[in-house]
Each structure stands twice: as C-alpha cells, then as structure tokens.
Design an enzyme around this catalytic site. Structure first.
Site, PDB file in Angstrom:
ATOM      1  N   GLY A   8      62.421 -50.270  34.880  1.00  0.00           N
ATOM      2  CA  GLY A   8      62.659 -50.134  33.437  1.00  0.00           C
ATOM      3  C   GLY A   8      63.951 -50.786  32.978  1.00  0.00           C
ATOM      4  CE1 TYR A 149      61.923 -37.785  29.245  1.00  0.00           C
ATOM      5  CE2 TYR A 149      63.393 -35.917  28.924  1.00  0.00           C
ATOM      6  CZ  TYR A 149      63.214 -37.273  29.194  1.00  0.00           C
ATOM      7  OH  TYR A 149      64.307 -38.085  29.413  1.00  0.00           O
TER       8      TYR A 149
HETATM    9  N1  NAP Z   1      67.899 -41.935  25.990  1.00  0.00           N
HETATM   10  C1  NAP Z   1      68.220 -40.694  26.302  1.00  0.00           C
HETATM   11  O1  NAP Z   1      68.716 -39.922  25.480  1.00  0.00           O
HETATM   12  C2  NAP Z   1      68.014 -40.215  27.723  1.00  0.00           C
HETATM   13  C3  NAP Z   1      68.606 -39.017  28.103  1.00  0.00           C
HETATM   14  C4  NAP Z   1      68.429 -38.536  29.392  1.00  0.00           C
HETATM   15  C5  NAP Z   1      67.671 -39.257  30.296  1.00  0.00           C
HETATM   16  N2  NAP Z   1      67.094 -40.427  29.900  1.00  0.00           N
HETATM   17  C6  NAP Z   1      66.288 -41.140  30.890  1.00  0.00           C
HETATM   18  O2  NAP Z   1      66.857 -42.417  31.116  1.00  0.00           O
HETATM   19  C7  NAP Z   1      65.833 -43.347  31.447  1.00  0.00           C
HETATM   20  C8  NAP Z   1      65.938 -44.570  30.548  1.00  0.00           C
HETATM   21  O3  NAP Z   1      65.841 -44.134  29.209  1.00  0.00           O
HETATM   22  P1  NAP Z   1      66.159 -45.097  27.974  1.00  0.00           P
HETATM   23  O4  NAP Z   1      66.737 -44.265  26.924  1.00  0.00           O
HETATM   24  O5  NAP Z   1      66.888 -46.298  28.432  1.00  0.00           O
HETATM   25  O6  NAP Z   1      64.645 -45.470  27.551  1.00  0.00           O
HETATM   26  P2  NAP Z   1      64.094 -46.764  26.771  1.00  0.00           P
HETATM   27  O7  NAP Z   1      65.165 -47.371  25.941  1.00  0.00           O
HETATM   28  O8  NAP Z   1      62.849 -46.302  26.112  1.00  0.00           O
HETATM   29  O9  NAP Z   1      63.735 -47.769  27.980  1.00  0.00           O
HETATM   30  C9  NAP Z   1      62.746 -47.411  28.930  1.00  0.00           C
HETATM   31  C10 NAP Z   1      62.554 -48.538  29.914  1.00  0.00           C
HETATM   32  O10 NAP Z   1      61.529 -48.146  30.843  1.00  0.00           O
HETATM   33  C11 NAP Z   1      60.455 -49.096  30.770  1.00  0.00           C
HETATM   34  N3  NAP Z   1      59.192 -48.400  30.978  1.00  0.00           N
HETATM   35  C12 NAP Z   1      58.681 -47.351  30.300  1.00  0.00           C
HETATM   36  N4  NAP Z   1      57.474 -47.034  30.777  1.00  0.00           N
HETATM   37  C13 NAP Z   1      57.199 -47.913  31.777  1.00  0.00           C
HETATM   38  C14 NAP Z   1      56.099 -48.115  32.643  1.00  0.00           C
HETATM   39  N5  NAP Z   1      55.002 -47.350  32.611  1.00  0.00           N
HETATM   40  N6  NAP Z   1      56.161 -49.127  33.541  1.00  0.00           N
HETATM   41  C15 NAP Z   1      57.247 -49.927  33.599  1.00  0.00           C
HETATM   42  N7  NAP Z   1      58.321 -49.783  32.804  1.00  0.00           N
HETATM   43  C16 NAP Z   1      58.285 -48.791  31.904  1.00  0.00           C
HETATM   44  C17 NAP Z   1      60.558 -49.725  29.373  1.00  0.00           C
HETATM   45  O11 NAP Z   1      59.950 -51.000  29.287  1.00  0.00           O
HETATM   46  P3  NAP Z   1      58.412 -51.203  28.784  1.00  0.00           P
HETATM   47  O12 NAP Z   1      58.184 -50.220  27.692  1.00  0.00           O
HETATM   48  O13 NAP Z   1      58.309 -52.629  28.360  1.00  0.00           O
HETATM   49  O14 NAP Z   1      57.568 -50.945  29.981  1.00  0.00           O
HETATM   50  C18 NAP Z   1      62.079 -49.835  29.255  1.00  0.00           C
HETATM   51  O15 NAP Z   1      62.538 -50.923  30.008  1.00  0.00           O
HETATM   52  C19 NAP Z   1      64.513 -42.595  31.323  1.00  0.00           C
HETATM   53  O16 NAP Z   1      64.077 -42.141  32.586  1.00  0.00           O
HETATM   54  C20 NAP Z   1      64.868 -41.412  30.440  1.00  0.00           C
HETATM   55  O17 NAP Z   1      64.012 -40.311  30.653  1.00  0.00           O
HETATM   56  C21 NAP Z   1      67.258 -40.937  28.642  1.00  0.00           C
END
Ligand code: NAP
Length: 241
Positions: A8, A149
């Site tokens: 990701g 989640y």
């Molecule tokens: N943002 C927050 O507040 C937060 C807080 C705590 C934890 N997290 C965790 O941190 C991580 C990253 O979050 P983020 O905020 O950076 O999310 P984001 O901006 O939505 O980015 C998610 C990334 O994962 C990829 N992805 C999603 N589903 C996928 C799949 N089935 N196969 C391959 N790639 C996939 C997306 O690309 P594509 O959609 O093109 O596949 C993108 O590159 C996640 O695990 C999230 O649960 C986030």
C-alpha cells in the site's frame, strides 16, 4: 543495501514510509491496486524503488509480487511493512457482511498472506528479518461504527504476537505500530465535528502525521531493535492514555 517491502505504498502513510526508507538508504518495493502520480514520479526518479500491481488479500498475487520484488531487488530481503488497509464505517447491524468480509480480507488475511510469503523468503535466505504490521489504536479500543475494522486490527496484533514467538529463534522480529488518527486520505471522510472532537481529546492537540510514524519504522528495522518483538507500539499523541 537491504530490501524492504511495503504494501500500500501508493499514497498516505505507505507512500510516506517508502520515501522515508529510500532516504534511509534501503531498496524498496511496494504495491497497490492502482498506480498514483506520486508513486509514478518516485519510481521514475529513483532506481532503488519499484512499484508492482498487487491486490492485497489475494494469496496468488501476493506470492507473485513477493517473488518478482525479490528478483528485482537482487539483495536480500530484510523487512516487510504490512501497511495496506481499508476502513469503512457503519454500525454492525446494518453493515453488509460482504463489506466486513472485504475489510477483513485486506487488513487481516492480506497481512497474513504477506507474512507467510516473506517468512518463506527469510527461511530460504537463512537470514534474520523484520516484519512490521500497521495496526491502529482502534484494534485495542472500541469505537462505534468500526466493528469490522477494529476486529481486523485486533487480529493483526494477535498475528504479531504469534509470529514473534514462532520466529524469534531465527532472529526475526515481528511488531505492530498502532497509530492514532492520521491526516491522510483515509481520515479525510471524518466530519469537522468528529475531527475537532479527536483533536480536543488528544493531549498533543492535533492529528498525527506520517512523519510521526516513520521514525518508529526505521527504529524497528534497525539492529538496535533486535530484542524488541511481539509488541504493539502506540503512536497517538496520547489519546488512548
Ligand atoms: N489514516 C489513519 O488515520 C490511520 C490510523 C491508524 C492506522 N491506519 C492504518 O495505516 C495504514 C495506511 O493507512 P492510510 O491512511 O495511509 O490509508 P490510505 O491513504 O487509504 O492508503 C491505503 C493504501 O493501501 C492501498 N490498498 C488498499 N487496499 C489495497 C488492496 N486490497 N491491495 C493493495 N493495496 C491496497 C491503497 O492503494 P489502492 O487503493 O490503489 O490499492 C493505498 O496505497 C492502514 O493499514 C490503516 O488501517 C491509518
């Protein structure tokens, strides 16, 4: 030079991790379903990073990606950052099962399939290594509207602890990082009211940033962190205190 795999990495935290690791001198492979302009620019300007298309949660595509990325890197694989994740809100009673299945498939099974493939690489290489799972504070605290989640992230922390035990003898460490709310696309759907409430309840009085998380990643990847395993490191500005 060591090779790190980041799932990701096309945007948000994953992209930030990729850039941070490149700056730290690692060779980085990453994947997502879609290629963004940001990751395209990065790949075109840096020979030490490569993007692959891969659906996290699909075991076959995972195996193909891990094989191709290792062949591309031409240096031993040192670490996996299981970062790819999706979030969807809704109270469980009206949340379609198909949405829960999709979420668990990416956030939990996806990470498990990746860990499996990467552990097989570590075995073949006969080397130590690092696995870091990007969890969430929502895995350890209950939040309304985030049952699937929350279950996926709690499961991920369980996976971390089990794999830490299973692989310690081979000097492979497995840890989780649990961020609080980060200022990324994933949290952009928060209403202003909810956002203000989170900020008010956070002792550091702001949302987290990618730069708040990346130093912990490089630390856990380093030799200095060789005795830290099975842990979930919370980075949330104190909101879960
Ligand atoms: N943002 C927050 O507040 C937060 C807080 C705590 C934890 N997290 C965790 O941190 C991580 C990253 O979050 P983020 O905020 O950076 O999310 P984001 O901006 O939505 O980015 C998610 C990334 O994962 C990829 N992805 C999603 N589903 C996928 C799949 N089935 N196969 C391959 N790639 C996939 C997306 O690309 P594509 O959609 O093109 O596949 C993108 O590159 C996640 O695990 C999230 O649960 C986030």
């Amino acid at each position: 030079m060591k090779h790190i795999m980041v799932t990701g990495g096309s945007r948000g935290l994953g992209l930030g991790i990729v850039i941070h690791l490149l700056n730290q001198g690692y060779k980085v492979s990453t994947c997502s379903r879609n290629k963004t302009t940001a990751v395209d620019d990065l790949v075109n300007n840096n020979e030490h990073v490569k993007w692959f298309q891969c659906e996290v949660g699909n075991a076959e595509q995972t195996a193909t990606f891990v094989k191709s990325a290792c062949e591309w890197a031409e240096v031993p694989l040192w670490g996996l950052i299981n970062n790819a994740g999706i979030a969807k809100e809704g109270v469980l009673a009206t949340f379609p099962n198909v949405e829960s299945d999709a979420l668990l498939q990416v956030n939990l099974n996806g990470a498990l399939y990746f860990a499996r493939e990467v552990l097989r690489v570590f075995l073949r290489q006969n080397t130590a290594g690092r696995i870091i799972n990007i969890s969430s504070i929502i895995g350890s605290r209950g939040y309304t509207g985030l049952a699937a989640y929350s279950a996926s992230k709690a499961g991920l922390d369980g996976l971390t602890r089990a794999l830490a035990r299973e692989n310690g003898r081979r000097n492979i460490t497995v840890n989780s990082i649990a961020p609080g709310y980060l200022d990324t696309e994933m949290s952009s759907t928060l209403s202003d009211k909810k956002r203000d409430q989170i900020i008010r309840r956070t002792p550091m009085h702001r949302l987290g940033t990618v730069a708040d998380i990346t130093p912990a990643i490089s630390f856990l990847l380093s030799d200095e962190a060789a005795f830290i395993t099975g842990q979930t490191l919370t980075i949330d500005g104190g909101i879960t205190n």
